[in-house]
Design an enzyme around this catalytic site. Structure first.
Site, PDB file in Angstrom:
ATOM      1  N   HIS A  99     -12.605  -3.816  12.729  1.00 48.07           N
ATOM      2  CA  HIS A  99     -13.189  -5.049  13.273  1.00 48.07           C
ATOM      3  C   HIS A  99     -14.662  -5.114  12.861  1.00 48.07           C
ATOM      4  CE1 HIS A  99     -13.536  -8.558  15.560  1.00 48.07           C
ATOM      5  NE2 HIS A  99     -13.212  -8.148  16.772  1.00 48.07           N
ATOM      6  N   ARG A 134     -21.611 -13.117  17.710  1.00 50.17           N
ATOM      7  CA  ARG A 134     -20.479 -13.166  16.775  1.00 50.17           C
ATOM      8  C   ARG A 134     -20.646 -14.343  15.809  1.00 50.17           C
ATOM      9  NH1 ARG A 134     -15.663 -11.287  17.823  1.00 50.17           N
ATOM     10  NH2 ARG A 134     -15.462 -11.574  15.582  1.00 50.17           N
ATOM     11  N   ARG A 144      -7.699 -13.013  10.607  1.00 47.53           N
ATOM     12  CA  ARG A 144      -7.590 -12.231  11.837  1.00 47.53           C
ATOM     13  C   ARG A 144      -6.107 -11.979  12.088  1.00 47.53           C
ATOM     14  NH1 ARG A 144     -10.379 -11.347  16.828  1.00 47.53           N
ATOM     15  NH2 ARG A 144      -8.969 -11.238  18.620  1.00 47.53           N
ATOM     16  N   ASP A 191     -13.794  -1.225  25.665  1.00 48.97           N
ATOM     17  CA  ASP A 191     -12.873  -2.254  25.187  1.00 48.97           C
ATOM     18  C   ASP A 191     -11.683  -2.255  26.143  1.00 48.97           C
ATOM     19  OD1 ASP A 191     -11.584  -4.155  23.667  1.00 48.97           O
ATOM     20  OD2 ASP A 191     -11.197  -2.856  21.950  1.00 48.97           O
ATOM     21  N   CYS A 233     -16.618  -5.998  23.729  1.00 50.09           N
ATOM     22  CA  CYS A 233     -16.267  -7.021  22.736  1.00 50.09           C
ATOM     23  C   CYS A 233     -15.547  -8.223  23.353  1.00 50.09           C
ATOM     24  CB  CYS A 233     -15.437  -6.405  21.620  1.00 50.09           C
ATOM     25  SG  CYS A 233     -13.988  -5.496  22.197  1.00 50.09           S
ATOM     26  N   GLN A 280     -17.257  -7.614  14.459  1.00 53.45           N
ATOM     27  CA  GLN A 280     -17.686  -7.251  15.809  1.00 53.45           C
ATOM     28  C   GLN A 280     -18.853  -6.269  15.757  1.00 53.45           C
ATOM     29  OE1 GLN A 280     -16.505  -8.385  18.961  1.00 53.45           O
ATOM     30  NE2 GLN A 280     -18.428  -7.356  19.513  1.00 53.45           N
TER      31      GLN A 280
END
Length: 334
Positions: free
Chosen positions: A138, A316, A111, A234, A277, A141
């Site tokens: 991502h 997740r 990440r 987001d 997210c 996600q």
């Protein structure tokens, strides 16, 4: 019993395009099966003695904890690494660190900032590498998002997602590509200054057409969300762009998801869910929103019955576990 697809053994996931349309659907099926296994109280050994390196350049709540718990649940171990713990990319090149870590670990989740970094890790480590977030993409996600949609609607093909906000960030890009692969109509509702790259839009449109879906970019929030089954947003200021806060707030104020915008979908009280997210600035309880109030979403939407953000956050872990199991587990079924 769930039968595992051994075609995915040893595979990395660098962006959502790394999966075929069928593999994307399989990965969500696998995550749903693993979630049911965990809810039944089973802590198994599908990842027995597997060791995963978690390399984090960016801070995280959901990705870090999901990635660690996912491997431990099935008998493996996660080692969390930051720039303070290693020479990664500073005293030692990413390529050299990759070759060392690949001899010690069975897989690596990264990440961080540059997409190039996760690509070098995959090319030089010799083990599966999973993209937990870069500035470009991502993918983990989107897997959680699609799983949450499956839980809410059953069938996702033919549904419509409207993403409202910063239209060229990593989440928006992955949503656009993932929806196109899954046959979900996608509308990117964003100001012209934040349009996604045209080449990505054209690539997504070609994928969507193959799956009977559409991809649109729309500047008018009310027109953009009409007919949407999923409203998604987001944060307005992504990590690394804090100096643009005032500019983004001024630009994106008309793109806040609130109850009037939910009503504009025509699906409020019928087939509508809200996704984010996280973290989300929906009230006065953070340093970012204390002086401004809610930003990208209002509190009444965030806390509503149709908000599935915490199901999405839990998912997740299940989808990251599915990536580990698909790449590292040699069992035929569980």
């Amino acid at each position: 019993m769930f039968k595992l697809n051994h075609d995915l053994l040893g595979r990395s996931l660098l962006n959502i395009r790394s999966l075929t349309d069928a593999e994307l659907e399989y990965m969500v099926d696998l995550a749903i099966a693993l979630k049911a296994r965990r809810q039944a109280g089973i802590r198994g050994d599908l990842l027995h003695r597997r060791n995963i390196a978690l390399i984090f350049e960016k801070s995280s709540t959901r990705t870090r904890n999901s990635a660690a718990i996912a491997v431990r649940d099935e008998g493996g171990h996660a080692e969390f690494l930051t720039g303070h713990d290693t020479h990664f990319g500073v005293k030692e090149s990413v390529a050299d660190s990759a070759r060392v870590l690949g001899r010690l670990f069975d897989g690596i989740l990264f990440r961080g900032f540059e997409q190039r970094t996760v690509e070098i890790l995959a090319a030089r480590s010799g083990v599966p590498v999973w993209n937990g977030l870069t500035d470009e993409s991502h993918p983990t996600q989107f897997l959680a998002d699609m799983m949450t949609m499956r839980e809410a609607f059953g069938e996702v093909r033919g549904k419509t997602m409207a993403y409202v906000g910063d239209g060229r960030n990593n989440v928006a890009n992955s949503l656009m590509m993932g929806c196109a692969k899954a046959g979900i109509n996608f509308v990117n509702v964003t100001p012209r200054e934040l349009f996604p790259a045209e080449d990505l839009v054209e690539e997504a449109r070609a994928m969507a057409a193959r799956n009977g879906a559409t991809v649109r970019v729309e500047t008018d929030p009310v027109a953009g969300v009409k007919g949407a089954n999923v409203l998604y947003t987001d944060v307005w200021v992504s990590m690394g762009e804090e100096d643009k806060k005032a500019e983004r707030l001024a630009l994106l104020r008309p793109y806040q998801i609130n109850m009037p915008l939910c009503e504009a979908t025509g699906n409020l009280g019928r087939e509508l869910i809200f996704l984010h997210c996280l973290p989300a600035f929906h009230d006065h309880n953070t340093d970012v929103s204390r002086d401004t109030g809610a930003l990208e979403v209002t509190d009444d939407v965030f806390e509503s019955e149709f908000s599935k953000v915490f199901d999405e956050a839990e998912n997740r872990m299940h989808t990251i576990k599915a990536l580990y199991v698909s790449a590292l587990c040699e069992a035929s079924e569980f």
